[in-house]
Design an enzyme around this catalytic site. Sequence first.
Site, PDB file in Angstrom:
ATOM      1  N   GLY B 142       0.812  -1.213   0.000  1.00 46.56           N
ATOM      2  CA  GLY B 142       0.000   0.000   0.000  1.00 46.56           C
ATOM      3  C   GLY B 142       0.840   1.255   0.000  1.00 46.56           C
ATOM      4  N   GLU B 145      -2.297   6.631  -2.630  1.00 50.54           N
ATOM      5  CA  GLU B 145      -3.454   7.122  -1.873  1.00 50.54           C
ATOM      6  C   GLU B 145      -4.394   7.860  -2.834  1.00 50.54           C
ATOM      7  N   SER B 148      -2.583  10.948  -3.719  1.00 52.12           N
ATOM      8  CA  SER B 148      -1.125  10.857  -3.824  1.00 52.12           C
ATOM      9  C   SER B 148      -0.757   9.647  -4.674  1.00 52.12           C
ATOM     10  N   TRP B 174      -6.194   1.831  -4.750  1.00 51.11           N
ATOM     11  CA  TRP B 174      -5.697   1.053  -5.909  1.00 51.11           C
ATOM     12  C   TRP B 174      -4.726  -0.030  -5.483  1.00 51.11           C
ATOM     13  N   ALA B 254       9.373  -4.467  -9.209  1.00 49.97           N
ATOM     14  CA  ALA B 254       8.136  -4.868  -9.873  1.00 49.97           C
ATOM     15  C   ALA B 254       8.111  -4.358 -11.311  1.00 49.97           C
ATOM     16  N   ARG B 280      -8.964 -15.367 -41.843  1.00 48.21           N
ATOM     17  CA  ARG B 280     -10.111 -14.511 -42.159  1.00 48.21           C
ATOM     18  C   ARG B 280     -10.063 -14.095 -43.626  1.00 48.21           C
ATOM     19  N   GLU B 375       3.090   1.601 -11.300  1.00 49.41           N
ATOM     20  CA  GLU B 375       4.551   1.497 -11.225  1.00 49.41           C
ATOM     21  C   GLU B 375       5.212   2.640 -11.979  1.00 49.41           C
TER      22      GLU B 375
HETATM   23  C1  LIG Z   1      -5.321  -1.718 -11.365  1.00 45.95           C
HETATM   24  C2  LIG Z   1      -4.345  -0.948 -10.555  1.00 45.95           C
HETATM   25  C3  LIG Z   1      -3.607  -1.591  -9.561  1.00 45.95           C
HETATM   26  C4  LIG Z   1      -2.732  -0.872  -8.752  1.00 45.95           C
HETATM   27  N1  LIG Z   1      -2.059  -1.509  -7.734  1.00 45.95           N
HETATM   28  C5  LIG Z   1      -1.346  -0.774  -6.836  1.00 45.95           C
HETATM   29  C6  LIG Z   1      -0.759  -1.384  -5.683  1.00 45.95           C
HETATM   30  O1  LIG Z   1      -0.846  -2.607  -5.514  1.00 45.95           O
HETATM   31  N2  LIG Z   1      -0.127  -0.611  -4.774  1.00 45.95           N
HETATM   32  C7  LIG Z   1      -0.021   0.756  -4.929  1.00 45.95           C
HETATM   33  O2  LIG Z   1       0.544   1.398  -4.072  1.00 45.95           O
HETATM   34  N3  LIG Z   1      -0.544   1.363  -6.023  1.00 45.95           N
HETATM   35  C8  LIG Z   1      -1.202   0.642  -6.974  1.00 45.95           C
HETATM   36  N4  LIG Z   1      -1.755   1.256  -8.064  1.00 45.95           N
HETATM   37  C9  LIG Z   1      -1.678   2.710  -8.167  1.00 45.95           C
HETATM   38  C10 LIG Z   1      -0.730   3.234  -9.241  1.00 45.95           C
HETATM   39  O3  LIG Z   1       0.593   3.035  -8.872  1.00 45.95           O
HETATM   40  C11 LIG Z   1      -1.082   4.715  -9.469  1.00 45.95           C
HETATM   41  O4  LIG Z   1      -2.306   4.736 -10.155  1.00 45.95           O
HETATM   42  C12 LIG Z   1      -0.010   5.445 -10.247  1.00 45.95           C
HETATM   43  O5  LIG Z   1       1.133   5.656  -9.460  1.00 45.95           O
HETATM   44  C13 LIG Z   1      -0.506   6.822 -10.760  1.00 45.95           C
HETATM   45  O6  LIG Z   1      -1.052   7.552  -9.743  1.00 45.95           O
HETATM   46  P1  LIG Z   1      -2.508   8.242  -9.900  1.00 45.95           P
HETATM   47  O7  LIG Z   1      -3.448   7.215 -10.382  1.00 45.95           O
HETATM   48  O8  LIG Z   1      -2.811   8.900  -8.639  1.00 45.95           O
HETATM   49  O9  LIG Z   1      -2.315   9.305 -11.061  1.00 45.95           O
HETATM   50  P2  LIG Z   1      -1.734  10.781 -10.912  1.00 45.95           P
HETATM   51  O10 LIG Z   1      -0.424  10.734 -10.223  1.00 45.95           O
HETATM   52  O11 LIG Z   1      -2.781  11.655 -10.380  1.00 45.95           O
HETATM   53  O12 LIG Z   1      -1.459  11.133 -12.427  1.00 45.95           O
HETATM   54  C14 LIG Z   1      -2.464  11.603 -13.336  1.00 45.95           C
HETATM   55  C15 LIG Z   1      -1.797  11.998 -14.630  1.00 45.95           C
HETATM   56  O13 LIG Z   1      -0.890  13.075 -14.380  1.00 45.95           O
HETATM   57  C16 LIG Z   1       0.382  12.791 -14.868  1.00 45.95           C
HETATM   58  N5  LIG Z   1       1.405  13.445 -14.071  1.00 45.95           N
HETATM   59  C17 LIG Z   1       1.617  13.363 -12.736  1.00 45.95           C
HETATM   60  N6  LIG Z   1       2.680  14.098 -12.395  1.00 45.95           N
HETATM   61  C18 LIG Z   1       3.169  14.644 -13.525  1.00 45.95           C
HETATM   62  C19 LIG Z   1       4.254  15.532 -13.850  1.00 45.95           C
HETATM   63  N7  LIG Z   1       5.102  15.942 -12.902  1.00 45.95           N
HETATM   64  N8  LIG Z   1       4.429  15.903 -15.139  1.00 45.95           N
HETATM   65  C20 LIG Z   1       3.602  15.454 -16.118  1.00 45.95           C
HETATM   66  N9  LIG Z   1       2.580  14.628 -15.881  1.00 45.95           N
HETATM   67  C21 LIG Z   1       2.356  14.225 -14.601  1.00 45.95           C
HETATM   68  C22 LIG Z   1       0.470  11.293 -14.808  1.00 45.95           C
HETATM   69  O14 LIG Z   1       1.461  10.811 -15.717  1.00 45.95           O
HETATM   70  C23 LIG Z   1      -0.939  10.907 -15.222  1.00 45.95           C
HETATM   71  O15 LIG Z   1      -1.038  10.923 -16.642  1.00 45.95           O
HETATM   72  C24 LIG Z   1      -2.581   0.533  -8.945  1.00 45.95           C
HETATM   73  C25 LIG Z   1      -3.287   1.150  -9.986  1.00 45.95           C
HETATM   74  C26 LIG Z   1      -4.143   0.429 -10.782  1.00 45.95           C
HETATM   75  C27 LIG Z   1      -4.900   1.117 -11.871  1.00 45.95           C
HETATM   76  C1  LIG Z   2     -20.742  -3.339 -31.793  1.00 42.12           C
HETATM   77  C2  LIG Z   2     -20.936  -3.512 -33.260  1.00 42.12           C
HETATM   78  C3  LIG Z   2     -22.151  -3.214 -33.857  1.00 42.12           C
HETATM   79  C4  LIG Z   2     -22.348  -3.400 -35.220  1.00 42.12           C
HETATM   80  N1  LIG Z   2     -23.576  -3.111 -35.770  1.00 42.12           N
HETATM   81  C5  LIG Z   2     -23.816  -3.437 -37.079  1.00 42.12           C
HETATM   82  C6  LIG Z   2     -25.103  -3.272 -37.641  1.00 42.12           C
HETATM   83  O1  LIG Z   2     -26.014  -2.777 -36.992  1.00 42.12           O
HETATM   84  N2  LIG Z   2     -25.309  -3.672 -38.921  1.00 42.12           N
HETATM   85  C7  LIG Z   2     -24.328  -4.220 -39.676  1.00 42.12           C
HETATM   86  O2  LIG Z   2     -24.584  -4.564 -40.830  1.00 42.12           O
HETATM   87  N3  LIG Z   2     -23.084  -4.403 -39.178  1.00 42.12           N
HETATM   88  C8  LIG Z   2     -22.795  -4.012 -37.896  1.00 42.12           C
HETATM   89  N4  LIG Z   2     -21.520  -4.189 -37.364  1.00 42.12           N
HETATM   90  C9  LIG Z   2     -20.499  -4.827 -38.186  1.00 42.12           C
HETATM   91  C10 LIG Z   2     -19.399  -3.865 -38.696  1.00 42.12           C
HETATM   92  O3  LIG Z   2     -19.867  -3.016 -39.711  1.00 42.12           O
HETATM   93  C11 LIG Z   2     -18.242  -4.771 -39.191  1.00 42.12           C
HETATM   94  O4  LIG Z   2     -17.625  -5.276 -38.041  1.00 42.12           O
HETATM   95  C12 LIG Z   2     -17.242  -4.028 -40.047  1.00 42.12           C
HETATM   96  O5  LIG Z   2     -17.768  -3.803 -41.335  1.00 42.12           O
HETATM   97  C13 LIG Z   2     -15.944  -4.793 -40.200  1.00 42.12           C
HETATM   98  O6  LIG Z   2     -16.211  -6.087 -40.653  1.00 42.12           O
HETATM   99  P1  LIG Z   2     -15.621  -7.357 -39.899  1.00 42.12           P
HETATM  100  O7  LIG Z   2     -15.838  -7.211 -38.473  1.00 42.12           O
HETATM  101  O8  LIG Z   2     -16.147  -8.555 -40.573  1.00 42.12           O
HETATM  102  O9  LIG Z   2     -14.070  -7.258 -40.132  1.00 42.12           O
HETATM  103  P2  LIG Z   2     -13.263  -7.695 -41.475  1.00 42.12           P
HETATM  104  O10 LIG Z   2     -13.951  -7.117 -42.666  1.00 42.12           O
HETATM  105  O11 LIG Z   2     -13.051  -9.148 -41.445  1.00 42.12           O
HETATM  106  O12 LIG Z   2     -11.926  -6.944 -41.266  1.00 42.12           O
HETATM  107  C14 LIG Z   2     -10.877  -7.475 -40.449  1.00 42.12           C
HETATM  108  C15 LIG Z   2      -9.650  -6.591 -40.656  1.00 42.12           C
HETATM  109  O13 LIG Z   2      -9.214  -6.688 -42.006  1.00 42.12           O
HETATM  110  C16 LIG Z   2      -9.091  -5.405 -42.555  1.00 42.12           C
HETATM  111  N5  LIG Z   2      -9.348  -5.492 -43.989  1.00 42.12           N
HETATM  112  C17 LIG Z   2     -10.427  -5.993 -44.629  1.00 42.12           C
HETATM  113  N6  LIG Z   2     -10.267  -5.876 -45.961  1.00 42.12           N
HETATM  114  C18 LIG Z   2      -9.067  -5.284 -46.176  1.00 42.12           C
HETATM  115  C19 LIG Z   2      -8.331  -4.887 -47.349  1.00 42.12           C
HETATM  116  N7  LIG Z   2      -8.798  -5.070 -48.577  1.00 42.12           N
HETATM  117  N8  LIG Z   2      -7.117  -4.321 -47.179  1.00 42.12           N
HETATM  118  C20 LIG Z   2      -6.638  -4.109 -45.947  1.00 42.12           C
HETATM  119  N9  LIG Z   2      -7.281  -4.458 -44.817  1.00 42.12           N
HETATM  120  C21 LIG Z   2      -8.490  -5.032 -44.945  1.00 42.12           C
HETATM  121  C22 LIG Z   2     -10.077  -4.567 -41.800  1.00 42.12           C
HETATM  122  O14 LIG Z   2      -9.770  -3.195 -41.890  1.00 42.12           O
HETATM  123  C23 LIG Z   2      -9.925  -5.109 -40.412  1.00 42.12           C
HETATM  124  O15 LIG Z   2      -8.794  -4.541 -39.820  1.00 42.12           O
HETATM  125  C24 LIG Z   2     -21.309  -3.918 -36.016  1.00 42.12           C
HETATM  126  C25 LIG Z   2     -20.054  -4.185 -35.429  1.00 42.12           C
HETATM  127  C26 LIG Z   2     -19.874  -3.978 -34.061  1.00 42.12           C
HETATM  128  C27 LIG Z   2     -18.539  -4.242 -33.462  1.00 42.12           C
END
Ligand SMILES: Cc1cc2nc3c(=O)[nH]c(=O)nc-3n(C[C@H](O)[C@H](O)[C@H](O)COP(=O)(O)OP(=O)(O)OC[C@H]3O[C@@H](n4cnc5c(N)ncnc54)[C@H](O)[C@@H]3O)c2cc1C
Ligand SMILES: Cc1cc2nc3c(=O)[nH]c(=O)nc-3n(C[C@H](O)[C@H](O)[C@H](O)COP(=O)(O)OP(=O)(O)OC[C@H]3O[C@@H](n4cnc5c(N)ncnc54)[C@H](O)[C@@H]3O)c2cc1C
Lengths: 259, 396
Positions: B142, B145, B148, B174, B254, B280, B375
Site C-alpha cells: 500500500g 493514496e 497521492s 488502488w 516490480a 479470415r 509502477e
Molecule cells: C489496477 C491498478 C492496480 C494498482 N495496484 C497498486 C498497488 O498494488 N499498490 C499501490 O501502491 N498502487 C497501486 N496502483 C496505483 C498506481 O501506482 C497509481 O495509479 C499510479 O502511481 C498513478 O497515480 P494516480 O493514479 O494517482 O495518477 P496521478 O499521479 O494523479 O497522475 C495523473 C496523470 O498526471 C500525470 N502526471 C503526474 N505528475 C506529472 C508531472 N510531474 N508531469 C507530467 N505529468 C504528470 C500522470 O502521468 C498521469 O497521466 C494501482 C493502480 C491500478 C490502476
Molecule cells: C458493436 C458492433 C455493432 C455493429 N452493428 C452493425 C449493424 O447494426 N449492422 C451491420 O450490418 N453491421 C454491424 N456491425 C459490423 C461492422 O460493420 C463490421 O464489423 C465491419 O464492417 C468490419 O467487418 P468485420 O468485423 O467482418 O471485419 P473484417 O472485414 O473481417 O476486417 C478485419 C480486418 O481486415 C481489414 N481489412 C479488410 N479488408 C481489407 C483490405 N482489402 N485491405 C486491408 N485491410 C483489410 C479490416 O480493416 C480489419 O482490420 C457492427 C459491429 C460492431 C462491433
Amino acid sequence: MNIVVLVKQVPDTATERKLSSDDNTLDRAASDGVINELDEYAIEEALLLKEKHGGEVTILTMGPDQATDSIRKALSMGADKAVHLVDDALHGSDALQTAYALSKALGTLEFDLVVLGSESTDARTGIVGAALAEYLGLPQLTLAGKVDVDGQAIRIQRATDYGHDVVEAQLPAVVSVVEKINEPRYPSFKLIMQAKKKPVAKLSAADAGIDTALVGLGNAATETVDFAPAPPRAAGTVIKDEGDGGVKAADFLAEKKFV
Amino acid sequence: MTDRNRPPAPDPLDFLALDATLAEEERDIRDTVRDYASRELLPHVAEWFEAGTIPDPRGLAKAFGDLGVFGMHLEGYGCAGASAVAYGLACRELEAVDSGLRSFVSVQGSLAMAAIHKFGSEEQKRAWLPRLAAGEAIGCFGLTEPDSGSDPGSMRTRARRDGPDWVLDGTKMWITNGSVADVAVVWAATDDGIRGFLVPTDTPGFQANTIHRKLSLRASITSELVLEGVRLPGGALLPGSSGLGSPLSCLNEARYGIVWGVVGAARACYAAALDYAATREQFGGPIAAFQLTQRKLAEMVLDVNQAGLTALRVGRLKDAGACHHNHVSLGKFGNVAAAQRVARAARSLHGANGITLEYPVMRHMVNLETVATYEGTEEIHALSIGQAVTGVSAFR
Ligand SMILES: Cc1cc2nc3c(=O)[nH]c(=O)nc-3n(C[C@H](O)[C@H](O)[C@H](O)COP(=O)(O)OP(=O)(O)OC[C@H]3O[C@@H](n4cnc5c(N)ncnc54)[C@H](O)[C@@H]3O)c2cc1C
Ligand SMILES: Cc1cc2nc3c(=O)[nH]c(=O)nc-3n(C[C@H](O)[C@H](O)[C@H](O)COP(=O)(O)OP(=O)(O)OC[C@H]3O[C@@H](n4cnc5c(N)ncnc54)[C@H](O)[C@@H]3O)c2cc1C
C-alpha cells in the site's frame, strides 16, 4: 523403497510428426521432444510412493542424446537421479528389443519397483511393460489406476472395460499406469535449478551388457514396410429426421459396429 | 535441394531467435510457466475478466506457490533464488495470458516479499517470507493514496508512536490484492520520514474495500485500504526502511517484471493477429494477403522483438549487478508503449470479433492501460529518463 521410472522421449503431439524416408523410423529431430504423457503419470506415482514410503526415484531413459531434455524435466519434477541408455546400436529397436535393452539396463540398478506408462504416444504398442516383466522374470501389474504398497506386497486396481480388477503381487514388480491414476505435478523452480546438479549416468549398450546382435533396426523382429499419411477426414453423414431419425441413427451405429 | 549452409528462416513467433540465447535452466523455467499458464490459466481467464475478479485467489496463490514463482528471484526463506532473466521469463509467460495474473505475482513477490526481504528484521522475514513464497499467505503493498499517486512523497497516511506501539491512520487506494491479503506492507509518514509497516489485515481498525467497475485489469482484485487508529506493536515497523527511496526501490523490482511481462502481452496479441489474418477471408482472399495488413504485422513483429531485446538486455544487466533504475525506466517506457501499439493493431485486425472476449486482443489492450499507469506512469518514466540524460529534473 527404490523405484525406477521408465521415461521415453516422444515427439510433441502438438507438432507435426514425420517418419524418416531413409529407414521408415520416426524422425526424432523433426519435432520437439517431450516426455511421453503417460510416463509423467508414472513419475508422479513414483514420487507419491516415495513421499509415503521413502527411498529413491531413479529415471531410466533409452533414447538419443536430445532425450536429456526429458531427463532434466523428470528430475525437475523431483526424481533423485537418472540413467541414460544411449547408443547408436539401439537406433530403430522395436518394442521387444526395447524391453530387452531396458531389462539389461535395469540389471545394473537396484530396485524394488519399476513404474512406466502403459503406452507411448508415438508407437502405441503398449507391450513394453509386459515384455520387460518377462525378461526380468518379475510379476507384471499392468494398466494400474491405483497403486498401494504395504511392506513387500503391492496391490493395484487394473483398469478394465467393466471397472477394475484388483491384482496383487510381491515386490520387486513392474507396474504400468493409466491416466486416471493421478494428476502429474509441474516442475518447481527450485527443483529446476537443482536438476542439473543431480547425477545422470550415461550407459552404453556395452555398459549394460546388451548383446548388440539382438538390438537395432537390422535385428528387429518387426519391420515397418511402408507408411502413408492418414486419409483426410471424410464428410459426415447427415440423418434427416422424418419420424424415423432414431431408427436411422441406430442403423448407422450398427453398420459401423458401434452397437 | 535445400542449401544446408543457408540459415533457417526466422520463426514468426521468435523472429530474432532471442530465446536461443537463454540458458538451459532459463528455458526450463520458461517452458514450465508457459505450460502451466496455457493449461491452467488461459482456459479461465476470459471468464475471470468478465466476472471482474479472480474467483479463488487462495487456490491461485497456492498453485503459484507450488510452482515457485513468488519471490523466485529472492534468496533463502523458501524462495527459489532464480536469476533475474528467469524471473523475467516467468513474468513474460504469465502476462502472455493476462496482465492481471502477472500483477498477482509482481505484487506478492516484487512488492510485498521484496519489501520484507530488503527491509525486514530476521523475525519478520521468518514469520512471513516462507508462507508468502509457498502461497499460503497473500501480501499486498500500500503506497498509493486517493490524493497521492505519481508523487507518493505527498502521502497523508501517518504513523505515530504511542509508547512502544505505532498507531496508523490514513487511506490507501488502488491496492492490488488488498481485500484478499493476510498482510499489508503499508507505507506511512513518521517523524523520521516515510517508513514501512507490516499490518496483519485482521488488526482492528484495518478495513479493505474492493474497487468495482474497473474497465482494465479485471482479472485482478483491486482495493481501497482504510486504516483508522490501527495499533501495531513496535515490531511491525520494517526496521531497514527509511525514506521514500525504500518503497521506490521495491517498485523498481516490480517494474522490472513489467518490462518483460508486456513482451508476453504483445506476443500474444501479435500471435492472435497472425492467426486471424491467415484464416479470415475478405475480398476473395485472406486479409493477411493485403498490403495494409502486412504492414501492420511487420510493425507488430518489430515491436515484439525490440521489446524482447530490451527486456533481455535489462535482465542481463540486472544479473550482472549493473542495472540502474533508469535502465528499468527506459524498459518500462519503451516496452509498454510498444505493447500498446501491438495490442491496438491486433484489435483492429480482428474486426468486430476483436471487441469480444472470444479473442484475447481487446482484453490485453485495455489491461495495458493499467500497466502504463501503475509502477510509474509513462510521463513519470519520460521525466526520469529526461533527467538521466540532461541532468535536470523536470518533475516540478
Ligand atoms: C489496477 C491498478 C492496480 C494498482 N495496484 C497498486 C498497488 O498494488 N499498490 C499501490 O501502491 N498502487 C497501486 N496502483 C496505483 C498506481 O501506482 C497509481 O495509479 C499510479 O502511481 C498513478 O497515480 P494516480 O493514479 O494517482 O495518477 P496521478 O499521479 O494523479 O497522475 C495523473 C496523470 O498526471 C500525470 N502526471 C503526474 N505528475 C506529472 C508531472 N510531474 N508531469 C507530467 N505529468 C504528470 C500522470 O502521468 C498521469 O497521466 C494501482 C493502480 C491500478 C490502476
Ligand atoms: C458493436 C458492433 C455493432 C455493429 N452493428 C452493425 C449493424 O447494426 N449492422 C451491420 O450490418 N453491421 C454491424 N456491425 C459490423 C461492422 O460493420 C463490421 O464489423 C465491419 O464492417 C468490419 O467487418 P468485420 O468485423 O467482418 O471485419 P473484417 O472485414 O473481417 O476486417 C478485419 C480486418 O481486415 C481489414 N481489412 C479488410 N479488408 C481489407 C483490405 N482489402 N485491405 C486491408 N485491410 C483489410 C479490416 O480493416 C480489419 O482490420 C457492427 C459491429 C460492431 C462491433
